[in-house]
Design an enzyme around this catalytic site. Structure first.
Site, PDB file in Angstrom:
ATOM      1  N   SER A 152      35.935  44.824  38.467  1.00 56.65           N
ATOM      2  CA  SER A 152      36.780  45.977  38.762  1.00 56.65           C
ATOM      3  C   SER A 152      38.038  45.904  37.924  1.00 56.65           C
ATOM      4  O   SER A 152      38.527  44.803  37.608  1.00 56.65           O
ATOM      5  CB  SER A 152      37.161  46.001  40.242  1.00 56.65           C
ATOM      6  OG  SER A 152      38.156  46.979  40.502  1.00 56.65           O
ATOM      7  N   TYR A 165      40.875  41.953  47.479  1.00 57.05           N
ATOM      8  CA  TYR A 165      39.786  42.523  46.675  1.00 57.05           C
ATOM      9  C   TYR A 165      40.006  42.236  45.200  1.00 57.05           C
ATOM     10  O   TYR A 165      39.091  41.788  44.490  1.00 57.05           O
ATOM     11  CB  TYR A 165      39.694  44.031  46.913  1.00 57.05           C
ATOM     12  CG  TYR A 165      38.710  44.734  46.025  1.00 57.05           C
ATOM     13  CD1 TYR A 165      37.337  44.661  46.269  1.00 57.05           C
ATOM     14  CD2 TYR A 165      39.141  45.488  44.926  1.00 57.05           C
ATOM     15  CE1 TYR A 165      36.429  45.301  45.455  1.00 57.05           C
ATOM     16  CE2 TYR A 165      38.240  46.132  44.108  1.00 57.05           C
ATOM     17  CZ  TYR A 165      36.887  46.040  44.374  1.00 57.05           C
ATOM     18  OH  TYR A 165      35.986  46.676  43.545  1.00 57.05           O
TER      19      TYR A 165
END
Length: 260
Positions: A152, A165
Site C-alpha cells: 500500500s 495498517y
C-alpha cells in the site's frame, strides 16, 4: 494442469499455476481474473463469502479460463499451512509459478485508540500470514517463478489514522526485499505492488455515492482519478509475465502518483 498448449501473445501465462489470496472481491478478484485471462490456472482463496467466490470462478470459466476457489481465512495460527494444504488438494500437489499475497485487512485506529487486539489482528493477517505463506512457497515454487505482495502507499506515508495498517505494509515491503535476495539465485522475482485509494468494497462506505469524497480522493493522485481494481491487476500481470523478469526486490508504486 498439464498438456497445455504453447504460449501465445494472448496467453503469456499459459501452463503456469497461480495462487492468489483474497481473490473473491476487489483487487484480488481483478488479479485472479487477469491472470486467468493471460492463461494461468488460478487457485484463489476466499474467507467466508462462498457465493462471491463461486461468481469469480464462473466468470473465469465462462471466459475460457481455469480457476479453483479454496476457503482460507487468515489471522489465526496455522492459517498459511491450511492454505497450502487446500492448494495441494486442489492441484494434486502441483508446483506453483506465481504467488500473489493479496489478502489483508485495512482497519486500524490511530495511536490514541488502537487496542492490543486490533494491533495483533492487523499484523496477523497482513504480515504473519504472508510470511508463512512465503515459507511454504519456498518448497513449492518453480524456478523462474514470481512472488507479488500487495502492499500500500500507506507503507511510505505518514497517515496517523492508519498507523498500524501502514506499519504492516512497510513490514511486507521489507519481507519482499529479503525474499528477493533468498529466491534470486533461482531466477524467481519478488516484488511489492503498492496501490493508493482504489474503488473497492473496502472503501465503499465512504467513497461510493459521495461526490465530495470522490473528488477529494481523485485530487490526491497526479492522474486525477480514483484507482480501479484493474489498474492494480494490470501491474501484477506485468510482474508475473516474462516481461517483468528483470525487476525484483522493488516496491512498484501504483497509486496514480499520490503524494507527489
Amino acid at each position: 494442469m498439464s498438456g497445455t498448449p504453447a504460449t501465445s501473445p494472448a496467453t503469456p501465462l499459459q501452463g503456469k499455476n497461480a495462487l492468489v489470496t483474497g481473490g473473491s472481491r476487489g483487487i484480488g478478484r481483478a488479479i485472479a481474473e487477469r491472470l486467468a485471462r493471460d492463461g494461468a490456472t488460478v487457485v484463489f482463496s476466499y474467507a467466508r463469502d462462498e457465493a462471491a467466490a463461486a461468481e469469480v470462478t464462473s466468470r473465469i470459466t465462462a471466459a475460457g479460463g481455469q480457476a479453483v476457489a479454496v476457503e482460507a481465512e487468515f489471522g489465526t495460527r496455522g492459517d498459511a499451512a491450511r492454505l497450502w494444504a487446500a492448494y495441494d488438494a486442489a492441484t494434486g500437489h502441483a508446483g506453483v509459478d506465481i504467488v500473489v499475497n493479496n489478502a489483508g485487512i485495512g482497519r486500524s485506529s490511530d495511536i490514541s485508540a488502537l487496542t492490543e487486539d486490533e494491533f495483533d489482528d492487523v499484523f496477523a493477517v497482513n504480515v504473519r500470514a504472508p510470511f508463512f505463506i512465503a515459507q511454504g512457497t519456498l518448497s513449492r515454487i518453480r524456478d523462474h517463478g514470481r512472488v507479488i505482495n500487495i502492499s500500500s502507499g500507506a507503507g511510505r506515508l505518514a497517515l496517523p489514522e492508519l498507523i498500524a495498517y501502514g506499519a504492516t505494509k512497510a513490514a511486507l515491503d521489507n519481507l519482499t526485499l529479503n525474499l528477493a535476495k533468498v529466491l534470486g539465485p533461482r531466477g524467481i522475482t519478488v516484488n511489492s505492488v503498492a496501490p493508493g485509494i482504489v474503488d473497492t468494497d473496502v472503501n465503499a462506505s465512504w467513497l461510493r455515492g459521495n461526490q465530495e469524497a470522490q473528488a477529494h480522493a481523485a485530487s490526491l493522485a497526479a492522474l486525477g482519478r480514483v484507482g480501479e481494481p484493474e489498474d492494480i491487476a494490470d501491474v501484477v500481470a506485468f510482474l508475473a509475465s516474462t516481461d517483468g523478469r528483470w525487476v525484483t526486490g522493488r516496491v512498484v508504486d501504483a497509486t496514480g502518483g499520490a503524494g507527489l
